[in-house]
Design a protein around this motif. Structure first.
Motif, PDB file in Angstrom:
ATOM      1  N   ASN A   9       3.123  10.370  -9.099  1.00 44.76           N
ATOM      2  CA  ASN A   9       2.332  10.430 -10.261  1.00 44.76           C
ATOM      3  C   ASN A   9       1.401  12.006 -10.267  1.00 44.76           C
ATOM      4  OD1 ASN A   9       3.072   8.128 -11.495  1.00 44.76           O
ATOM      5  ND2 ASN A   9       1.432   7.034 -10.607  1.00 44.76           N
ATOM      6  N   LEU A  10       0.665  11.950  -8.830  1.00 44.47           N
ATOM      7  CA  LEU A  10       0.100  13.291  -8.599  1.00 44.47           C
ATOM      8  C   LEU A  10       0.887  14.397  -8.859  1.00 44.47           C
ATOM      9  CD1 LEU A  10      -2.751  14.512  -8.266  1.00 44.47           C
ATOM     10  CD2 LEU A  10      -2.267  13.991  -5.764  1.00 44.47           C
TER      11      LEU A  10
ATOM     12  N   MET B  61       0.788  -1.495  -0.108  1.00 53.71           N
ATOM     13  CA  MET B  61      -0.115  -0.244  -0.105  1.00 53.71           C
ATOM     14  C   MET B  61       0.767   1.264   0.059  1.00 53.71           C
ATOM     15  SD  MET B  61      -2.977  -1.122   2.654  1.00 53.71           S
ATOM     16  CE  MET B  61      -3.813   0.558   2.421  1.00 53.71           C
ATOM     17  N   LEU B  62       2.074   1.271   0.811  1.00 53.16           N
ATOM     18  CA  LEU B  62       2.914   2.457   1.104  1.00 53.16           C
ATOM     19  C   LEU B  62       3.312   2.552  -0.537  1.00 53.16           C
ATOM     20  CD1 LEU B  62       4.440   4.608   2.513  1.00 53.16           C
ATOM     21  CD2 LEU B  62       6.096   2.889   3.005  1.00 53.16           C
ATOM     22  N   ILE B  63       3.955   1.572  -1.222  1.00 57.80           N
ATOM     23  CA  ILE B  63       4.429   1.709  -2.438  1.00 57.80           C
ATOM     24  C   ILE B  63       3.654   2.168  -3.460  1.00 57.80           C
ATOM     25  CG2 ILE B  63       5.424   0.133  -4.571  1.00 57.80           C
ATOM     26  CD1 ILE B  63       6.679  -1.485  -2.283  1.00 57.80           C
ATOM     27  N   ASN B  64       2.127   1.755  -3.361  1.00 58.53           N
ATOM     28  CA  ASN B  64       1.268   2.253  -4.294  1.00 58.53           C
ATOM     29  C   ASN B  64       0.757   3.567  -3.922  1.00 58.53           C
ATOM     30  OD1 ASN B  64       0.895  -0.239  -5.670  1.00 58.53           O
ATOM     31  ND2 ASN B  64      -0.530  -1.044  -4.049  1.00 58.53           N
ATOM     32  N   SER B  65       0.774   3.950  -2.567  1.00 56.70           N
ATOM     33  CA  SER B  65       0.595   5.160  -2.567  1.00 56.70           C
ATOM     34  C   SER B  65       1.721   6.305  -2.868  1.00 56.70           C
ATOM     35  CB  SER B  65       0.199   5.544  -0.756  1.00 56.70           C
ATOM     36  OG  SER B  65       0.099   6.642  -0.472  1.00 56.70           O
TER      37      SER B  65
ATOM     38  N   ASP C  22       0.711  20.527 -14.757  1.00 56.62           N
ATOM     39  CA  ASP C  22      -0.295  21.525 -14.966  1.00 56.62           C
ATOM     40  C   ASP C  22       0.213  22.945 -14.768  1.00 56.62           C
ATOM     41  OD1 ASP C  22      -2.006  19.466 -15.431  1.00 56.62           O
ATOM     42  OD2 ASP C  22      -2.742  19.284 -13.379  1.00 56.62           O
ATOM     43  N   ILE C  23       1.196  22.880 -13.601  1.00 58.27           N
ATOM     44  CA  ILE C  23       1.880  24.159 -13.375  1.00 58.27           C
ATOM     45  C   ILE C  23       2.607  24.727 -14.624  1.00 58.27           C
ATOM     46  CG2 ILE C  23       3.650  25.232 -11.932  1.00 58.27           C
ATOM     47  CD1 ILE C  23       2.816  23.509  -9.674  1.00 58.27           C
TER      48      ILE C  23
END
Length: 311
Positions: free
Chosen positions: A204-205, A194-198, A212-213
């Motif tokens: 990615n975010l 979960m930590l790796i995915n998060s 976007d910036i």
């Protein structure tokens, strides 16, 4: 058949009756002799005909007997064929029954052989189980002797079953601890995943936000460029408007001065107004009137000068 026989006899009679005697002999014989000769010939013909009839009758009888014999043999042959056909059918039926019996016996034999093979396998399996049971009994006897020796060396346990019960308790506790450790490890693995995915999602975010910036920065620069361009255009427009306003003020002042001059020449007959368009109209009308008067005066002076010259 009857027509053929009649034709046969008719042909023989004609052959017999139309035997020609030499003409010289006919001239030498008397009518009575010729009559006797004819009768003799007729008797010979009749005898020959009767003999042929007898021969024909004998042949017909022989043919009849032959036909009857053939019919009898045909009947016998048909009966023999029927008997032979019946024999073949019975033989085929017996052969089919024998084949079916052989097939059934072969199937039964194969089934019995399969059963024998199964029984042999079961026998081998039972032998293996017996050997394993024997080894297990020997092993358990060793364990029993060991447990009995433990009872002799300690006073904590009264019987062998107490030792086994204690072992079962310790084994259950050990298994429970192993299960807990496995569950904790599984939770750790899940938390790590979960930590790796998060972390990947956050990266990615962040990457998306940076993109976007960058896009917004580009749009801001473009907007600033457009704003600067618009500011320049506005300054130029304002400058042009100021120039036009100044020019318009000068025009209005000049028009107002001209209107005042015209009003003075007309002895204040014009109504006072601040509308530049009306002032220009009045000035235009004054100029038209002034030009008309000037033209009339010029024509009058020309007429006076002409009269003086004529005098």
């Amino acid at each position: 058949m009857t027509s053929s026989i009649e034709d046969y006899f008719r042909a023989n009679v004609e052959n017999k009756l139309f035997i020609k005697v030499p003409e010289q002999e006919d001239h030498d014989l008397t009518p009575a002799t010729r009559l006797l000769e004819k009768r003799r010939e007729m008797l010979e013909v009749e005898n020959g005909l009767n003999q042929q009839k007898e021969e024909f009758a004998m042949k017909m009888e022989a043919l009849k007997q032959r036909s009857e014999e053939l019919a009898r043999k045909e009947t016998q042959l048909k009966e023999s064929l029927l008997k032979f056909d019946k024999f073949l059918k019975e033989n085929d039926a017996k052969r089919n029954r024998a084949i079916k019996k052989a097939i059934d016996e072969r199937k039964t034999r194969d089934q019995k052989e399969l059963e024998i093979q199964d029984l042999k396998k079961q026998s081998v399996q039972q032998s293996v189980k017996k050997d394993k049971s024997g080894h297990a009994v020997d092993t358990y006897l060793t364990y029993q002797k060991f447990l009995e020796s433990v009872l002799e060396t300690t006073e904590e346990f009264g019987e062998v079953k107490d030792i086994i019960s204690r072992f079962d308790t310790l084994a259950a506790t050990n298994q429970e601890l192993i299960d807990r450790a496995r569950e904790a490890q599984d939770r750790t693995e899940r938390d790590r995943a979960m930590l790796i995915n998060s972390t990947e999602e956050k990266n990615n975010l962040i990457l998306n936000y940076n993109n976007d910036i960058a896009k917004l920065q580009t749009r801001l620069e473009e907007a600033q460029m457009r704003s600067a361009k618009c500011q320049l255009e506005w300054d130029q427009t304002l400058k042009n408007a100021t120039s036009k306003t100044l020019e318009l003020g000068q025009i209005k002042m000049a028009t107002n001065n001209l209107f005042s001059i015209v009003k003075t020449h007309l002895n204040s007959k014009l109504a006072m107004t601040s509308d530049t368009v009306i002032q220009l109209d009045k000035i235009q009308q004054f100029m038209i009137d002034l030009n008309s008067i000037s033209a009339e005066l010029t024509q009058g002076q020309v007429g006076v000068v002409g009269g003086k010259n004529s005098d």
